[in-house]
Design an enzyme around this catalytic site. Structure first.
Site, PDB file in Angstrom:
ATOM      1  N   GLY A  65      14.512  -8.514  37.391  1.00  0.00           N
ATOM      2  CA  GLY A  65      13.063  -8.444  37.606  1.00  0.00           C
ATOM      3  C   GLY A  65      12.552  -7.026  37.518  1.00  0.00           C
ATOM      4  N   GLU A  81      11.351  -8.302  31.376  1.00  0.00           N
ATOM      5  CA  GLU A  81      12.361  -7.762  32.287  1.00  0.00           C
ATOM      6  C   GLU A  81      13.702  -8.466  32.125  1.00  0.00           C
ATOM      7  OE1 GLU A  81      12.460  -5.247  34.280  1.00  0.00           O
ATOM      8  OE2 GLU A  81      10.391  -4.562  34.177  1.00  0.00           O
ATOM      9  N   PRO A 102       5.126  -8.487  54.663  1.00  0.00           N
ATOM     10  CA  PRO A 102       5.034  -7.028  54.865  1.00  0.00           C
ATOM     11  C   PRO A 102       6.414  -6.417  55.085  1.00  0.00           C
ATOM     12  CG  PRO A 102       3.322  -8.158  56.101  1.00  0.00           C
ATOM     13  CD  PRO A 102       4.228  -9.227  55.562  1.00  0.00           C
ATOM     14  N   GLU A 135      25.375  -3.663  35.810  1.00  0.00           N
ATOM     15  CA  GLU A 135      26.211  -4.829  35.523  1.00  0.00           C
ATOM     16  C   GLU A 135      25.341  -6.076  35.550  1.00  0.00           C
ATOM     17  OE1 GLU A 135      29.958  -5.293  37.664  1.00  0.00           O
ATOM     18  OE2 GLU A 135      29.739  -3.239  38.422  1.00  0.00           O
TER      19      GLU A 135
END
Length: 254
Positions: A65, A81, A102, A135
Protein backbone atom coordinates in the site's frame (compact mmCIF):
# COMPACT_ATOMS: atom_id res chain seq x y z
CA UNK A 1 -24.84 29.87 -3.63
CA UNK A 2 -22.43 32.73 -4.35
CA UNK A 3 -22.48 33.77 -0.70
CA UNK A 4 -21.56 30.25 0.41
CA UNK A 5 -18.69 30.13 -2.04
CA UNK A 6 -17.36 33.47 -0.78
CA UNK A 7 -17.56 32.38 2.86
CA UNK A 8 -15.84 29.03 2.30
CA UNK A 9 -12.18 28.72 3.16
CA UNK A 10 -10.22 25.47 3.12
CA UNK A 11 -8.14 26.87 5.95
CA UNK A 12 -11.11 26.53 8.26
CA UNK A 13 -10.91 22.76 8.08
CA UNK A 14 -8.27 20.27 9.20
CA UNK A 15 -7.44 17.91 6.38
CA UNK A 16 -5.86 14.46 6.79
CA UNK A 17 -2.10 14.10 6.45
CA UNK A 18 -2.59 11.34 3.91
CA UNK A 19 -5.10 8.97 2.35
CA UNK A 20 -3.28 5.73 1.53
CA UNK A 21 -4.66 2.53 0.07
CA UNK A 22 -3.90 -0.79 1.74
CA UNK A 23 -4.29 -3.96 -0.31
CA UNK A 24 -5.07 -7.48 0.90
CA UNK A 25 -4.32 -10.07 -1.77
CA UNK A 26 -5.38 -13.64 -0.96
CA UNK A 27 -4.67 -16.78 -2.93
CA UNK A 28 -5.16 -20.52 -2.52
CA UNK A 29 -1.94 -22.49 -2.84
CA UNK A 30 -2.37 -26.14 -3.85
CA UNK A 31 0.16 -28.89 -3.21
CA UNK A 32 -0.25 -32.39 -4.60
CA UNK A 33 0.33 -35.33 -2.26
CA UNK A 34 2.92 -37.47 -4.11
CA UNK A 35 2.53 -40.49 -1.84
CA UNK A 36 -1.26 -40.50 -1.98
CA UNK A 37 -2.30 -40.86 -5.60
CA UNK A 38 -6.04 -40.80 -4.92
CA UNK A 39 -6.02 -37.96 -2.36
CA UNK A 40 -7.11 -34.41 -3.01
CA UNK A 41 -4.24 -31.90 -3.02
CA UNK A 42 -3.53 -29.88 0.10
CA UNK A 43 -4.97 -26.37 -0.22
CA UNK A 44 -4.01 -23.41 1.96
CA UNK A 45 -5.28 -19.84 2.04
CA UNK A 46 -2.35 -17.43 1.89
CA UNK A 47 -1.91 -13.65 1.91
CA UNK A 48 0.65 -11.43 0.18
CA UNK A 49 2.85 -9.35 2.50
CA UNK A 50 5.80 -7.02 2.02
CA UNK A 51 8.70 -6.24 4.34
CA UNK A 52 8.97 -2.47 4.70
CA UNK A 53 12.36 -0.87 4.09
CA UNK A 54 11.47 2.65 5.28
CA UNK A 55 10.28 4.32 8.48
CA UNK A 56 7.87 3.76 10.15
CA UNK A 57 7.91 0.04 10.98
CA UNK A 58 11.10 -0.52 9.00
CA UNK A 59 11.87 -4.25 8.56
CA UNK A 60 8.37 -5.29 9.66
CA UNK A 61 5.91 -7.18 7.50
CA UNK A 62 2.90 -5.27 6.24
CA UNK A 63 0.21 -5.22 3.59
CA UNK A 64 1.17 -3.59 0.29
CA UNK A 65 0.00 0.00 0.00
CA UNK A 66 0.88 3.66 -0.11
CA UNK A 67 -0.33 7.24 -0.35
CA UNK A 68 -2.81 8.47 -2.93
CA UNK A 69 -1.64 11.24 -5.26
CA UNK A 70 -3.84 14.27 -5.90
CA UNK A 71 -4.29 13.33 -9.56
CA UNK A 72 -5.55 9.76 -8.99
CA UNK A 73 -8.42 7.94 -7.33
CA UNK A 74 -7.84 5.78 -4.28
CA UNK A 75 -8.54 2.71 -6.44
CA UNK A 76 -5.92 3.84 -8.97
CA UNK A 77 -3.54 4.31 -6.07
CA UNK A 78 -4.16 0.72 -4.95
CA UNK A 79 -3.35 -0.61 -8.42
CA UNK A 80 -0.22 1.54 -8.70
CA UNK A 81 1.11 0.68 -5.25
CA UNK A 82 0.52 -3.03 -5.76
CA UNK A 83 2.50 -2.89 -9.00
CA UNK A 84 5.28 -0.72 -7.57
CA UNK A 85 5.81 -2.76 -4.40
CA UNK A 86 5.14 -6.31 -5.60
CA UNK A 87 5.23 -6.25 -9.45
CA UNK A 88 1.70 -7.73 -9.42
CA UNK A 89 -0.79 -6.22 -11.86
CA UNK A 90 -4.08 -6.93 -13.58
CA UNK A 91 -5.85 -7.72 -10.29
CA UNK A 92 -9.51 -6.76 -9.83
CA UNK A 93 -9.76 -5.44 -6.28
CA UNK A 94 -12.85 -4.59 -4.26
CA UNK A 95 -13.15 -1.84 -1.69
CA UNK A 96 -14.18 -3.12 1.75
CA UNK A 97 -13.43 -0.62 4.55
CA UNK A 98 -11.88 2.61 5.76
CA UNK A 99 -9.53 2.86 8.76
CA UNK A 100 -9.35 6.12 10.70
CA UNK A 101 -8.66 5.28 14.35
CA UNK A 102 -6.69 8.20 15.89
CA UNK A 103 -3.02 7.28 16.29
CA UNK A 104 -3.13 4.35 13.84
CA UNK A 105 -0.13 5.82 12.02
CA UNK A 106 2.82 7.68 13.65
CA UNK A 107 3.10 9.96 10.60
CA UNK A 108 -0.06 11.87 11.52
CA UNK A 109 -3.77 11.82 10.80
CA UNK A 110 -3.82 9.09 8.18
CA UNK A 111 -7.10 7.72 6.82
CA UNK A 112 -6.55 4.48 4.94
CA UNK A 113 -8.87 2.84 2.41
CA UNK A 114 -8.61 -0.94 2.14
CA UNK A 115 -9.11 -3.20 -0.88
CA UNK A 116 -9.14 -6.97 -1.20
CA UNK A 117 -8.87 -9.61 -3.88
CA UNK A 118 -8.81 -13.40 -4.06
CA UNK A 119 -6.73 -14.45 -7.05
CA UNK A 120 -5.29 -17.60 -8.57
CA UNK A 121 -1.69 -18.16 -7.50
CA UNK A 122 -0.63 -17.89 -11.17
CA UNK A 123 -1.25 -14.13 -10.92
CA UNK A 124 1.44 -13.89 -8.23
CA UNK A 125 4.13 -16.05 -9.85
CA UNK A 126 6.29 -13.10 -10.94
CA UNK A 127 5.99 -11.10 -7.72
CA UNK A 128 9.11 -9.20 -6.68
CA UNK A 129 9.86 -6.49 -4.14
CA UNK A 130 10.54 -2.89 -5.15
CA UNK A 131 10.13 0.77 -4.07
CA UNK A 132 9.31 0.71 -0.31
CA UNK A 133 9.57 -3.07 0.06
CA UNK A 134 12.69 -5.15 0.60
CA UNK A 135 10.86 -8.49 0.37
CA UNK A 136 7.52 -9.77 -0.85
CA UNK A 137 6.23 -13.15 0.23
CA UNK A 138 3.13 -15.30 0.61
CA UNK A 139 2.22 -16.42 4.13
CA UNK A 140 -0.46 -18.76 5.39
CA UNK A 141 -3.19 -16.50 6.76
CA UNK A 142 -3.03 -18.11 10.20
CA UNK A 143 0.73 -17.48 10.30
CA UNK A 144 0.31 -13.87 9.19
CA UNK A 145 -2.20 -13.24 11.97
CA UNK A 146 0.41 -14.35 14.52
CA UNK A 147 3.00 -11.91 13.18
CA UNK A 148 3.70 -8.40 14.45
CA UNK A 149 2.31 -6.64 11.40
CA UNK A 150 2.88 -2.92 10.85
CA UNK A 151 0.26 -0.27 11.61
CA UNK A 152 -3.21 -1.77 12.18
CA UNK A 153 -2.72 -4.28 9.39
CA UNK A 154 -3.67 -7.25 11.56
CA UNK A 155 -7.13 -5.73 12.01
CA UNK A 156 -7.36 -4.97 8.31
CA UNK A 157 -6.42 -8.58 7.54
CA UNK A 158 -9.05 -9.89 9.98
CA UNK A 159 -11.72 -7.73 8.37
CA UNK A 160 -10.61 -8.78 4.89
CA UNK A 161 -10.98 -12.41 5.94
CA UNK A 162 -14.66 -11.83 6.64
CA UNK A 163 -15.04 -10.16 3.25
CA UNK A 164 -13.38 -12.94 1.30
CA UNK A 165 -15.35 -15.62 3.16
CA UNK A 166 -18.57 -13.89 2.23
CA UNK A 167 -17.37 -13.69 -1.36
CA UNK A 168 -16.65 -17.41 -1.43
CA UNK A 169 -20.19 -18.22 -0.21
CA UNK A 170 -22.12 -15.77 -2.37
CA UNK A 171 -20.30 -15.79 -5.72
CA UNK A 172 -18.77 -18.35 -8.08
CA UNK A 173 -15.19 -17.26 -7.36
CA UNK A 174 -14.37 -20.88 -6.42
CA UNK A 175 -14.07 -21.60 -10.15
CA UNK A 176 -10.80 -19.60 -10.20
CA UNK A 177 -9.21 -22.45 -8.22
CA UNK A 178 -10.70 -25.43 -10.01
CA UNK A 179 -10.22 -27.03 -13.42
CA UNK A 180 -12.99 -26.39 -15.92
CA UNK A 181 -14.47 -29.78 -14.98
CA UNK A 182 -14.33 -30.79 -11.32
CA UNK A 183 -15.89 -33.08 -8.75
CA UNK A 184 -18.08 -31.79 -5.95
CA UNK A 185 -15.44 -32.97 -3.46
CA UNK A 186 -12.95 -30.59 -5.06
CA UNK A 187 -15.45 -27.73 -4.91
CA UNK A 188 -16.23 -28.47 -1.26
CA UNK A 189 -12.52 -28.45 -0.40
CA UNK A 190 -11.95 -25.08 -2.05
CA UNK A 191 -14.83 -23.58 -0.07
CA UNK A 192 -13.50 -24.96 3.22
CA UNK A 193 -10.03 -23.61 2.47
CA UNK A 194 -11.44 -20.10 2.67
CA UNK A 195 -14.30 -20.80 5.10
CA UNK A 196 -12.88 -23.42 7.53
CA UNK A 197 -16.07 -23.74 9.56
CA UNK A 198 -18.24 -24.36 6.51
CA UNK A 199 -20.09 -27.62 7.00
CA UNK A 200 -23.00 -28.75 4.85
CA UNK A 201 -23.89 -32.42 5.33
CA UNK A 202 -26.31 -32.25 2.39
CA UNK A 203 -23.93 -30.38 0.09
CA UNK A 204 -24.02 -32.86 -2.78
CA UNK A 205 -27.75 -33.48 -2.51
CA UNK A 206 -28.55 -29.76 -2.49
CA UNK A 207 -26.48 -29.10 -5.59
CA UNK A 208 -27.61 -32.11 -7.59
CA UNK A 209 -31.20 -32.98 -6.64
CA UNK A 210 -33.70 -32.47 -9.47
CA UNK A 211 -36.04 -30.65 -7.08
CA UNK A 212 -33.54 -28.00 -6.07
CA UNK A 213 -30.98 -28.32 -8.84
CA UNK A 214 -28.60 -25.38 -8.88
CA UNK A 215 -28.34 -23.37 -12.09
CA UNK A 216 -24.82 -22.39 -11.03
CA UNK A 217 -23.29 -25.75 -11.94
CA UNK A 218 -24.20 -28.49 -14.39
CA UNK A 219 -23.05 -32.02 -15.13
CA UNK A 220 -20.15 -32.27 -17.56
CA UNK A 221 -20.97 -34.49 -20.54
CA UNK A 222 -19.07 -35.89 -23.49
CA UNK A 223 -19.83 -35.35 -27.17
CA UNK A 224 -22.55 -38.02 -27.01
CA UNK A 225 -24.20 -36.32 -24.05
CA UNK A 226 -23.06 -38.98 -21.58
CA UNK A 227 -22.01 -37.93 -18.04
CA UNK A 228 -18.26 -37.54 -17.62
CA UNK A 229 -16.60 -39.07 -14.55
CA UNK A 230 -13.20 -39.08 -12.91
CA UNK A 231 -11.24 -41.41 -10.63
CA UNK A 232 -8.37 -38.96 -10.10
CA UNK A 233 -9.06 -38.42 -6.40
CA UNK A 234 -11.15 -41.46 -5.49
CA UNK A 235 -11.31 -45.21 -6.03
CA UNK A 236 -14.87 -44.93 -7.32
CA UNK A 237 -15.75 -42.85 -10.35
CA UNK A 238 -17.12 -39.42 -9.40
CA UNK A 239 -19.35 -37.27 -11.56
CA UNK A 240 -17.69 -34.22 -13.08
CA UNK A 241 -19.37 -30.81 -13.05
CA UNK A 242 -18.70 -27.37 -14.49
CA UNK A 243 -19.88 -23.87 -13.68
CA UNK A 244 -22.51 -22.28 -15.88
CA UNK A 245 -22.55 -18.57 -16.68
CA UNK A 246 -25.18 -17.93 -14.02
CA UNK A 247 -24.30 -15.86 -10.95
CA UNK A 248 -26.09 -16.42 -7.62
CA UNK A 249 -28.21 -13.88 -5.80
CA UNK A 250 -27.78 -15.63 -2.44
CA UNK A 251 -25.44 -18.32 -1.11
CA UNK A 252 -25.11 -21.14 -3.63
CA UNK A 253 -23.71 -23.63 -1.16
CA UNK A 254 -26.16 -23.75 1.73
Amino acid sequence: MVENELNYSAGNYRTPDGAPADIVIFTIVSTEKPMAKKALPTRELQVLLIKRNIWPFKDQWALPGGFTNEDETVYDCAKRELLEETAVEGVHMEYFNVYSTPGRDPRGWIISHAFLALVNERVLVHRSAAVDASEVQLFAVEEALQMDLAFDHKQILLDAMQGVRNKMLTTTIAKEFLPEEFTLSELYQVIQTVVPDFEEPNFIRKLTSTKSRSTIIEEATDEQGQPKQSKQYSQRAAQLYRFTKEEPQLSIYS
